[in-house]
Design an enzyme around this catalytic site. Sequence first.
Site, PDB file in Angstrom:
ATOM      1  N   CYS A 155      37.848  57.102  54.896  1.00  0.00           N
ATOM      2  CA  CYS A 155      37.942  56.645  56.416  1.00  0.00           C
ATOM      3  C   CYS A 155      38.761  57.963  57.056  1.00  0.00           C
ATOM      4  O   CYS A 155      37.942  58.218  58.159  1.00  0.00           O
ATOM      5  CB  CYS A 155      38.631  55.601  56.637  1.00  0.00           C
ATOM      6  SG  CYS A 155      37.594  53.880  55.883  1.00  0.00           S
ATOM      7  N   GLN A 173      44.576  52.445  53.939  1.00  0.00           N
ATOM      8  CA  GLN A 173      44.968  53.785  54.190  1.00  0.00           C
ATOM      9  C   GLN A 173      43.917  54.672  53.449  1.00  0.00           C
ATOM     10  O   GLN A 173      44.452  55.895  52.692  1.00  0.00           O
ATOM     11  CB  GLN A 173      46.358  53.902  53.266  1.00  0.00           C
ATOM     12  CG  GLN A 173      47.632  53.377  53.970  1.00  0.00           C
ATOM     13  CD  GLN A 173      47.965  54.178  54.865  1.00  0.00           C
ATOM     14  OE1 GLN A 173      47.815  55.151  55.287  1.00  0.00           O
ATOM     15  NE2 GLN A 173      49.151  53.652  55.691  1.00  0.00           N
ATOM     16  N   SER A 174      42.696  54.356  53.583  1.00  0.00           N
ATOM     17  CA  SER A 174      41.619  54.916  53.015  1.00  0.00           C
ATOM     18  C   SER A 174      41.557  56.562  53.465  1.00  0.00           C
ATOM     19  O   SER A 174      41.461  57.007  54.506  1.00  0.00           O
ATOM     20  CB  SER A 174      40.349  54.357  53.415  1.00  0.00           C
ATOM     21  OG  SER A 174      39.145  55.163  52.818  1.00  0.00           O
ATOM     22  N   ASN A 175      41.702  57.187  52.134  1.00  0.00           N
ATOM     23  CA  ASN A 175      41.423  58.656  52.599  1.00  0.00           C
ATOM     24  C   ASN A 175      40.092  59.140  52.920  1.00  0.00           C
ATOM     25  O   ASN A 175      39.443  59.969  53.916  1.00  0.00           O
ATOM     26  CB  ASN A 175      41.556  59.536  51.066  1.00  0.00           C
ATOM     27  CG  ASN A 175      43.119  59.500  50.708  1.00  0.00           C
ATOM     28  OD1 ASN A 175      43.931  59.504  51.669  1.00  0.00           O
ATOM     29  ND2 ASN A 175      43.349  59.303  49.503  1.00  0.00           N
ATOM     30  N   ALA A 181      39.993  50.874  52.498  1.00  0.00           N
ATOM     31  CA  ALA A 181      41.226  50.226  52.733  1.00  0.00           C
ATOM     32  C   ALA A 181      41.861  50.868  53.776  1.00  0.00           C
ATOM     33  O   ALA A 181      41.686  51.756  54.483  1.00  0.00           O
ATOM     34  CB  ALA A 181      41.961  50.600  51.384  1.00  0.00           C
TER      35      ALA A 181
END
Length: 382
Positions: A115, A111-113, A109
């Site tokens: 990533c 705001q992926s943690n 997503a």
Amino acid sequence: MQSFGSMIDYHLPNWSFLNLLQQSNLNKIEKNEKVEELNIIPLKRIQLGHWPTPLHPLSLKDSLSDFKIWLKRDDMSGLEWSGNKARKLEFLFADALINNHDCVVTTGAAQSNHCRATAAAAAFLKLGCALVLRCDNQEIANNFNDENSGNITLDRLLGARIFTVTQQEYVQFGRKKLLNYACESLKSKGFNPYSIDVGGSTALGAWGYIEAINELEKQIQNNNNNNNNNNNNNNLNFTDICFACGSGGTAAGLALGIFFSSLNCKVHAYCVCDDENYFYEHIEQSINEIIVDQQLRNKIPNVRSLIRICDQYNGLGYGKATETELQQLSKIARETGVILDPVYSNKAFYGGLFGNFATNILSQLKTTYLPNTIEQILTDKL
């Protein structure tokens, strides 16, 4: 002590099933069987966290007084607020470097943690990084260059190259095709990319949480041995493990780790997205990929016996929190000093310790271990 970022040999936990798994590979190698016929057993890992992470008791006022609750503080793992993500990335980045890749590609997503953690690890290890980020709609994707908040800011700060897709495109093409597209784009520019599936939730990545159970088992043994030597009766004896489930890799690792180990715990995963059937299928696929030897695979119980997955407490959906969930997050923070992640660990806490108590699903629960998957909580997420 190994230095942060160093490549180290991975030594299997001394569990009888893993000894059989390793012997199976040795037998296959002697017979010159193909690599794909080998069980997946990592040989190397890269130190990306400060292990072991602490175990902390959690005491809440006026509730759950009959139960002992402990947190496994994976939010203290290091690697720029990467929390539990570092455990899976240790094995995946080792594999990338062993095979001479010069950059990594992953997806999640906006705001992926995961990533952001991947971008941080790549920068630390002097590798390139590309991210395929999923946006809610076309307008956000079109104006993504103007977006400057939370993990997106950190992704850019860490030097990641960003591809954006809409939720509709993500569903239409599927994450694997989108990852392949990003990899091909990088190959055309002379790079040798290593693809990491969403959340790092691959069979290899699952070893991060098999190893986490090994770490937990040692912490319990050390604690209890010290207590016995000091005539202290406060031994640890966890009965249940509750955690948030977003892509299935942590769930697969914890379920297998508990089965392999001497710990006698029930494992409960609380979905923050998708449904229980999706995760049961994902975990079963991971187990099949890790344990290729059919005789050994037949020794593993049905996946629904290894882990209980609950999809009733994801509230408004991924990345969204109800007013009740936020009130609980605030209550826990004020009473304990611990800030849970509203996207992940707060939902596991709400479902596992309040929802399940209300319905008596965990009527026998006495001592609970919660892997705290909190990363940095940024103001735009609250």
